[in-house]
Design a protein around this motif. Structure first.
Motif, PDB file in Angstrom:
ATOM      1  N   PRO A 333      43.276  45.406  35.637  1.00  0.00           N
ATOM      2  CA  PRO A 333      43.118  46.726  36.265  1.00  0.00           C
ATOM      3  C   PRO A 333      44.441  47.412  36.570  1.00  0.00           C
ATOM      4  O   PRO A 333      45.317  46.862  37.235  1.00  0.00           O
ATOM      5  N   GLY A 334      44.588  48.605  36.043  1.00  0.00           N
ATOM      6  CA  GLY A 334      45.783  49.386  36.308  1.00  0.00           C
ATOM      7  C   GLY A 334      47.061  48.735  35.829  1.00  0.00           C
ATOM      8  O   GLY A 334      48.140  49.015  36.347  1.00  0.00           O
ATOM      9  N   ASN A 335      46.968  47.852  34.835  1.00  0.00           N
ATOM     10  CA  ASN A 335      48.133  47.144  34.290  1.00  0.00           C
ATOM     11  C   ASN A 335      48.846  46.293  35.340  1.00  0.00           C
ATOM     12  O   ASN A 335      50.045  46.038  35.230  1.00  0.00           O
ATOM     13  N   ARG A 336      48.119  45.856  36.345  1.00  0.00           N
ATOM     14  CA  ARG A 336      48.686  45.005  37.389  1.00  0.00           C
ATOM     15  C   ARG A 336      47.747  43.817  37.604  1.00  0.00           C
ATOM     16  O   ARG A 336      47.061  43.710  38.612  1.00  0.00           O
ATOM     17  N   GLY A 337      47.746  42.910  36.643  1.00  0.00           N
ATOM     18  CA  GLY A 337      46.768  41.839  36.639  1.00  0.00           C
ATOM     19  C   GLY A 337      47.035  40.690  37.585  1.00  0.00           C
ATOM     20  O   GLY A 337      46.257  39.735  37.636  1.00  0.00           O
ATOM     21  N   GLY A 338      48.134  40.739  38.365  1.00  0.00           N
ATOM     22  CA  GLY A 338      48.400  39.656  39.294  1.00  0.00           C
ATOM     23  C   GLY A 338      47.301  39.472  40.320  1.00  0.00           C
ATOM     24  O   GLY A 338      47.030  38.348  40.764  1.00  0.00           O
ATOM     25  N   MET A 339      46.652  40.573  40.708  1.00  0.00           N
ATOM     26  CA  MET A 339      45.568  40.475  41.688  1.00  0.00           C
ATOM     27  C   MET A 339      44.444  39.575  41.193  1.00  0.00           C
ATOM     28  O   MET A 339      43.967  38.687  41.925  1.00  0.00           O
ATOM     29  N   THR A 340      44.005  39.777  39.957  1.00  0.00           N
ATOM     30  CA  THR A 340      42.893  38.966  39.446  1.00  0.00           C
ATOM     31  C   THR A 340      43.303  37.510  39.283  1.00  0.00           C
ATOM     32  O   THR A 340      42.459  36.613  39.355  1.00  0.00           O
ATOM     33  N   LYS A 341      44.600  37.268  39.082  1.00  0.00           N
ATOM     34  CA  LYS A 341      45.063  35.886  38.989  1.00  0.00           C
ATOM     35  C   LYS A 341      44.868  35.155  40.313  1.00  0.00           C
ATOM     36  O   LYS A 341      44.437  34.002  40.349  1.00  0.00           O
ATOM     37  N   VAL A 342      45.169  35.831  41.406  1.00  0.00           N
ATOM     38  CA  VAL A 342      44.992  35.211  42.719  1.00  0.00           C
ATOM     39  C   VAL A 342      43.515  35.049  43.038  1.00  0.00           C
ATOM     40  O   VAL A 342      43.079  34.010  43.548  1.00  0.00           O
ATOM     41  N   ILE A 343      42.722  36.065  42.727  1.00  0.00           N
ATOM     42  CA  ILE A 343      41.287  36.000  43.036  1.00  0.00           C
ATOM     43  C   ILE A 343      40.620  34.825  42.335  1.00  0.00           C
ATOM     44  O   ILE A 343      39.835  34.085  42.947  1.00  0.00           O
ATOM     45  N   GLU A 344      40.918  34.607  41.063  1.00  0.00           N
ATOM     46  CA  GLU A 344      40.282  33.492  40.356  1.00  0.00           C
ATOM     47  C   GLU A 344      40.791  32.151  40.886  1.00  0.00           C
ATOM     48  O   GLU A 344      40.028  31.176  40.935  1.00  0.00           O
ATOM     49  N   ALA A 345      42.042  32.084  41.304  1.00  0.00           N
ATOM     50  CA  ALA A 345      42.546  30.851  41.915  1.00  0.00           C
ATOM     51  C   ALA A 345      41.777  30.548  43.198  1.00  0.00           C
ATOM     52  O   ALA A 345      41.429  29.387  43.472  1.00  0.00           O
ATOM     53  N   VAL A 346      41.506  31.579  43.998  1.00  0.00           N
ATOM     54  CA  VAL A 346      40.724  31.387  45.225  1.00  0.00           C
ATOM     55  C   VAL A 346      39.307  30.924  44.889  1.00  0.00           C
ATOM     56  O   VAL A 346      38.763  30.017  45.537  1.00  0.00           O
ATOM     57  N   ARG A 347      38.706  31.532  43.878  1.00  0.00           N
ATOM     58  CA  ARG A 347      37.359  31.096  43.467  1.00  0.00           C
ATOM     59  C   ARG A 347      37.357  29.619  43.089  1.00  0.00           C
ATOM     60  O   ARG A 347      36.448  28.865  43.474  1.00  0.00           O
ATOM     61  N   GLN A 348      38.340  29.215  42.320  1.00  0.00           N
ATOM     62  CA  GLN A 348      38.399  27.816  41.894  1.00  0.00           C
ATOM     63  C   GLN A 348      38.535  26.879  43.090  1.00  0.00           C
ATOM     64  O   GLN A 348      37.859  25.842  43.166  1.00  0.00           O
ATOM     65  N   LEU A 349      39.386  27.233  44.041  1.00  0.00           N
ATOM     66  CA  LEU A 349      39.593  26.380  45.205  1.00  0.00           C
ATOM     67  C   LEU A 349      38.349  26.305  46.085  1.00  0.00           C
ATOM     68  O   LEU A 349      38.079  25.281  46.713  1.00  0.00           O
ATOM     69  N   ARG A 350      37.593  27.373  46.126  1.00  0.00           N
ATOM     70  CA  ARG A 350      36.360  27.387  46.913  1.00  0.00           C
ATOM     71  C   ARG A 350      35.180  26.749  46.177  1.00  0.00           C
ATOM     72  O   ARG A 350      34.120  26.559  46.749  1.00  0.00           O
ATOM     73  N   GLY A 351      35.362  26.475  44.906  1.00  0.00           N
ATOM     74  CA  GLY A 351      34.247  25.979  44.106  1.00  0.00           C
ATOM     75  C   GLY A 351      33.277  27.060  43.727  1.00  0.00           C
ATOM     76  O   GLY A 351      32.098  26.784  43.458  1.00  0.00           O
TER      77      GLY A 351
END
Length: 389
Positions: A333-351
């Motif tokens: 989104p908006g050529n700033r994909g770092g946000m989605t990288k953190v979000i998916e890491a959080v999803r993985q840690l939460r299961g």
């Protein structure tokens, strides 16, 4: 320098499900993602006293945006590090919390690149474009810049286009399980190599998608996190680094991730072998290849062999990477994909990742972002997160 290990916890994360939003404004996207992240955390706007966003925020930036969102903040930051911005802002929010400047910080991204008008013709560039393109970067586009890096890696280490294609193949296999992904069809190596060349050796399918949307994070003091009773992701390590072209004298075979990763690992007190899941910036397939080497998941020059034959596929590969489909297949989104990288890491840690791609017992996750151009001036940020009890 004060360590940020344990200084803050991500307790809320939300990714906008839209990838094309013709009826949205930037402010509306910010409002929707912030509301989603706060609801996920079990908090409200009245609890927020810190706010972080990038320089594209509408109006007078963060000031107007906080008013629009109904936030009364004691600390705010708005700047530009491209794709590294939202990985870096997790560390910046933690630093503000550790310094007592705020206790509940919201980090928000919104982007609507599909709304952009055609750029000004080359003979009438803005001052910024004139500096970055005509006067500083040689007048070639971003794909060509990354193609230079890919070609140099091939020359130095024998990396092949087939190996680069495996990065896309893995992302597409993951995206097939993400109903919100921009591209949901799994592709093969032959599909990647058969797509049109954009800048040799990079094909169309070596390039990320360009999407509308955004996301938000809620980063809080550990005491606040404990009171919420919500499984979260505690920050263990954070690092940032800048790498320039040095007036043309530059080694294209590594990125600023090398230094940002060293700093993050040192602060966390862990190494690459401890990481269960990695969110790696994937503006292009070569971006992932270099990140794997620079962050220590494989030796320098071994990235091609590491990714081939499904090396990045969750459950069967050497390391699960970008299990949401990443920027290559799902969302940038908006050529700033770092946000989605953190979000998916959080999803993985939460299961909470899709069962088909969830890493069993995921305890430590790494997220990295790279902003601007890999072959010239760029910025990198790396964070290491750990699942809370």
């Amino acid at each position: 320098m004060r360590s940020l290990n344990g200084a803050a916890v991500i307790v809320g994360a939300y990714e906008h499900p839209g990838r094309r939003l013709p009826d949205h404004t930037l402010a509306r996207v910010h409002r929707e993602v912030v509301a989603g992240a706060l609801a996920d955390a079990g908090l409200g706007p009245q609890d927020v006293d810190g706010f972080f966003c990038d320089s594209s925020a509408p109006g007078y930036g963060a000031i107007d945006l906080m008013q629009y969102l109904g936030l009364q903040c004691a600390y705010t930051e708005s700047g530009e590090m491209g794709g590294a911005s939202y990985v870096a802002y997790v560390g910046h929010a933690a630093a503000a919390i550790a310094a007592g400047k705020c206790r509940v910080a919201v980090v928000s991204l919104a982007g609507l690149p599909s709304h952009r008008r055609p750029p000004a013709p080359p003979e009438t560039p803005s001052p910024a474009v004139a500096f970055q393109v005509n006067g500083y970067r040689g007048g070639y586009g971003p794909v060509a810049d990354y193609a230079l890096v890919a070609r140099r890696h091939m020359h130095e280490f024998g990396t092949t286009s087939e190996q680069l294609a495996w990065v896309k193949v893995a992302s597409s296999r993951h995206a097939a399980h993400n109903p919100d992904a921009f591209l949901t069809g799994a592709v093969t190596v032959d599909d990647v190599l058969g797509s049109p060349l954009i800048a040799d050796p990079l094909h169309r399918l070596d390039c990320c998608v360009v999407t509308d949307g955004g996301g938000a994070l809620v980063v809080v003091h550990p005491d606040v996190a404990a009171s919420l009773g919500r499984t979260g992701a505690v920050l263990r390590g954070h690092g940032e680094s800048h790498k320039t072209s040095f007036a043309g004298e530059v080694d294209l075979t590594y990125s600023a991730n090398r230094r940002s990763g060293e700093l993050a690992y040192a602060e966390a007190g862990v190494g690459p072998s401890d990481i269960d899941y990695a969110s790696l910036y994937d503006s292009f397939t070569i971006t992932v290849l270099l990140a794997l080497e620079d962050l220590g998941f494989c030796e320098r020059g071994e990235g091609g062999r590491f990714v081939e034959d499904g090396g990045l596929v969750s459950g069967s590969g050497r390391l699960a990477v970008n299990t949401d489909g990443g920027g290559l297949s799902s969302n940038h989104p908006g050529n700033r994909g770092g946000m989605t990288k953190v979000i998916e890491a959080v999803r993985q840690l939460r299961g909470e990742a899709h069962p088909a791609v969830q890493v069993p017992g995921c305890r430590l996750a790494l997220a990295s972002g790279t902003g601007f151009r890999l072959g010239s001036g760029h910025y990198s940020s790396t964070i290491i997160l750990e699942r809370t009890a």
